[in-house]
Design a protein around this motif. Structure first.
Motif, PDB file in Angstrom:
ATOM      1  N   GLY A  78     -21.880 -50.860 -54.809  1.00  0.00           N
ATOM      2  CA  GLY A  78     -20.646 -51.224 -55.393  1.00  0.00           C
ATOM      3  C   GLY A  78     -20.072 -50.169 -56.398  1.00  0.00           C
ATOM      4  O   GLY A  78     -20.930 -49.478 -57.007  1.00  0.00           O
ATOM      5  N   GLY A  79     -18.744 -50.299 -56.543  1.00  0.00           N
ATOM      6  CA  GLY A  79     -18.143 -49.178 -57.384  1.00  0.00           C
ATOM      7  C   GLY A  79     -18.201 -48.047 -56.951  1.00  0.00           C
ATOM      8  O   GLY A  79     -18.508 -47.685 -55.717  1.00  0.00           O
ATOM      9  N   LEU A 112     -13.600 -39.924 -62.184  1.00  0.00           N
ATOM     10  CA  LEU A 112     -13.641 -41.204 -63.095  1.00  0.00           C
ATOM     11  C   LEU A 112     -14.428 -42.102 -62.429  1.00  0.00           C
ATOM     12  O   LEU A 112     -14.481 -42.150 -61.156  1.00  0.00           O
ATOM     13  CB  LEU A 112     -12.389 -41.681 -63.414  1.00  0.00           C
ATOM     14  N   ALA A 113     -15.408 -42.696 -63.023  1.00  0.00           N
ATOM     15  CA  ALA A 113     -16.006 -43.905 -62.326  1.00  0.00           C
ATOM     16  C   ALA A 113     -15.423 -45.021 -62.143  1.00  0.00           C
ATOM     17  O   ALA A 113     -14.772 -45.461 -63.366  1.00  0.00           O
ATOM     18  CB  ALA A 113     -17.438 -44.079 -63.013  1.00  0.00           C
ATOM     19  N   PHE A 114     -15.493 -45.930 -61.640  1.00  0.00           N
ATOM     20  CA  PHE A 114     -15.035 -47.443 -61.184  1.00  0.00           C
ATOM     21  C   PHE A 114     -16.294 -48.247 -60.936  1.00  0.00           C
ATOM     22  O   PHE A 114     -17.066 -47.901 -60.239  1.00  0.00           O
ATOM     23  CB  PHE A 114     -13.947 -47.236 -60.246  1.00  0.00           C
ATOM     24  N   PRO A 115     -15.920 -49.421 -61.620  1.00  0.00           N
ATOM     25  CA  PRO A 115     -17.108 -50.473 -61.461  1.00  0.00           C
ATOM     26  C   PRO A 115     -16.877 -51.420 -60.298  1.00  0.00           C
ATOM     27  O   PRO A 115     -15.789 -51.321 -59.476  1.00  0.00           O
ATOM     28  CB  PRO A 115     -16.944 -51.531 -62.618  1.00  0.00           C
ATOM     29  N   PRO A 116     -17.897 -52.128 -59.564  1.00  0.00           N
ATOM     30  CA  PRO A 116     -17.877 -52.791 -58.390  1.00  0.00           C
ATOM     31  C   PRO A 116     -17.066 -54.275 -58.987  1.00  0.00           C
ATOM     32  O   PRO A 116     -17.661 -55.130 -59.249  1.00  0.00           O
ATOM     33  CB  PRO A 116     -19.202 -53.267 -57.985  1.00  0.00           C
ATOM     34  N   GLY A 117     -15.676 -54.092 -58.918  1.00  0.00           N
ATOM     35  CA  GLY A 117     -14.969 -55.233 -59.503  1.00  0.00           C
ATOM     36  C   GLY A 117     -13.642 -55.398 -58.240  1.00  0.00           C
ATOM     37  O   GLY A 117     -13.455 -54.709 -57.565  1.00  0.00           O
ATOM     38  N   PRO A 118     -12.994 -56.427 -58.691  1.00  0.00           N
ATOM     39  CA  PRO A 118     -11.824 -56.672 -57.760  1.00  0.00           C
ATOM     40  C   PRO A 118     -10.858 -55.455 -57.765  1.00  0.00           C
ATOM     41  O   PRO A 118     -10.381 -54.851 -56.907  1.00  0.00           O
ATOM     42  CB  PRO A 118     -11.156 -57.836 -58.361  1.00  0.00           C
ATOM     43  N   VAL A 119     -10.156 -55.149 -58.983  1.00  0.00           N
ATOM     44  CA  VAL A 119      -9.238 -53.921 -58.940  1.00  0.00           C
ATOM     45  C   VAL A 119      -9.608 -53.389 -60.395  1.00  0.00           C
ATOM     46  O   VAL A 119      -9.455 -54.083 -61.316  1.00  0.00           O
ATOM     47  CB  VAL A 119      -7.829 -54.895 -58.998  1.00  0.00           C
ATOM     48  N   VAL A 153      -4.116 -44.623 -61.635  1.00  0.00           N
ATOM     49  CA  VAL A 153      -4.310 -45.160 -60.168  1.00  0.00           C
ATOM     50  C   VAL A 153      -5.114 -46.494 -60.240  1.00  0.00           C
ATOM     51  O   VAL A 153      -6.049 -46.727 -61.076  1.00  0.00           O
ATOM     52  CB  VAL A 153      -5.339 -44.128 -59.593  1.00  0.00           C
ATOM     53  N   THR A 154      -4.698 -47.412 -59.381  1.00  0.00           N
ATOM     54  CA  THR A 154      -5.645 -48.703 -59.131  1.00  0.00           C
ATOM     55  C   THR A 154      -6.321 -48.655 -58.062  1.00  0.00           C
ATOM     56  O   THR A 154      -5.968 -48.171 -56.944  1.00  0.00           O
ATOM     57  CB  THR A 154      -4.715 -49.942 -58.920  1.00  0.00           C
ATOM     58  N   VAL A 155      -7.770 -49.018 -58.063  1.00  0.00           N
ATOM     59  CA  VAL A 155      -8.656 -48.782 -57.043  1.00  0.00           C
ATOM     60  C   VAL A 155      -9.621 -50.266 -56.914  1.00  0.00           C
ATOM     61  O   VAL A 155      -9.851 -50.750 -58.046  1.00  0.00           O
ATOM     62  CB  VAL A 155      -9.771 -47.739 -57.541  1.00  0.00           C
ATOM     63  N   THR A 156      -9.776 -50.505 -55.842  1.00  0.00           N
ATOM     64  CA  THR A 156     -10.460 -51.663 -55.619  1.00  0.00           C
ATOM     65  C   THR A 156     -11.857 -51.530 -55.502  1.00  0.00           C
ATOM     66  O   THR A 156     -12.402 -50.344 -55.673  1.00  0.00           O
ATOM     67  CB  THR A 156     -10.149 -52.489 -54.165  1.00  0.00           C
ATOM     68  N   GLY A 157     -12.705 -52.692 -55.560  1.00  0.00           N
ATOM     69  CA  GLY A 157     -14.219 -52.435 -55.798  1.00  0.00           C
ATOM     70  C   GLY A 157     -14.951 -51.681 -54.497  1.00  0.00           C
ATOM     71  O   GLY A 157     -15.870 -50.873 -54.800  1.00  0.00           O
TER      72      GLY A 157
END
Length: 177
Positions: A78-79, A112-119, A153-157
């Motif tokens: 995830g993420g 950039l890193a993004f976590p496994p979350g909704p948005v 930027v908005t990114v989903t999980g």
């Protein structure tokens, strides 16, 4: 005759030997969990720029465009990571004090890193170059690095890219609210 039968039998066994491993390799054992593979998503947006920013020497009224490409790659758990590539299109400005003309050029890349979350909202601050278009007798000044906008930027999980925006670091003007 026996040789022909033996030959055909050998060819049949060889053919079965070649197809057997292929069939077995494609089959999953009972109870095997599905393995999630990383996904890659990409999206590009061209955004208009207009407003007043603080340049190296003075306040500048700026107009132009920005091309933003976002590529996300998910992790198996995830993420993941997002690469945000920001490139200025034709972007110019006029100094409020001197009336001088400015050119803004360049491209920048942020990872950039993004976590496994909704948005998850991601924010990058790309750095470009400000070039004063003064003509002689004014001195030639080297390009000045400037960061006058933020890219959001908005990114989903699962790495899907929902939205891309760019906001100028506007100057608040008490005479023009």
């Amino acid at each position: 005759m026996r040789r022909r039968v033996a030959r055909r039998l050998c060819l049949l066994v060889a053919a079965l030997a070649l197809t057997g491993p292929v069939t077995l390799a494609g089959a999953q054992p009972a109870g095997a969990a599905a393995v999630a593979f990383p996904a890659v998503h990409a999206r590009t947006a061209t955004l208009a720029l207009s407003g007043q920013i603080q340049g190296a020497e003075e306040k500048i009224d700026i107009t132009g465009s920005l091309s933003v490409t976002v590529v996300t790659r998910t992790n198996t758990g995830g993420g993941g990571t997002a690469r945000i590539i920001s490139a200025l299109g034709p972007t110019t400005g006029v100094g409020q004090t001197t009336g001088g003309r400015y050119l803004f050029v360049g491209a920048d890349s942020d990872e950039l890193a993004f976590p496994p979350g909704p948005v998850t909202p991601l924010i990058a601050s790309p750095v470009f170059r400000e070039i004063g278009l003064f003509v002689p007798p004014h001195p030639i000044v080297p390009p000045h690095p400037i960061s006058f906008l933020k890219v959001g930027v908005t990114v989903t999980g699962d790495g899907e890219i929902d939205d891309i925006v760019a906001l100028l670091n506007l100057i608040e003007d008490p005479d023009n609210p």
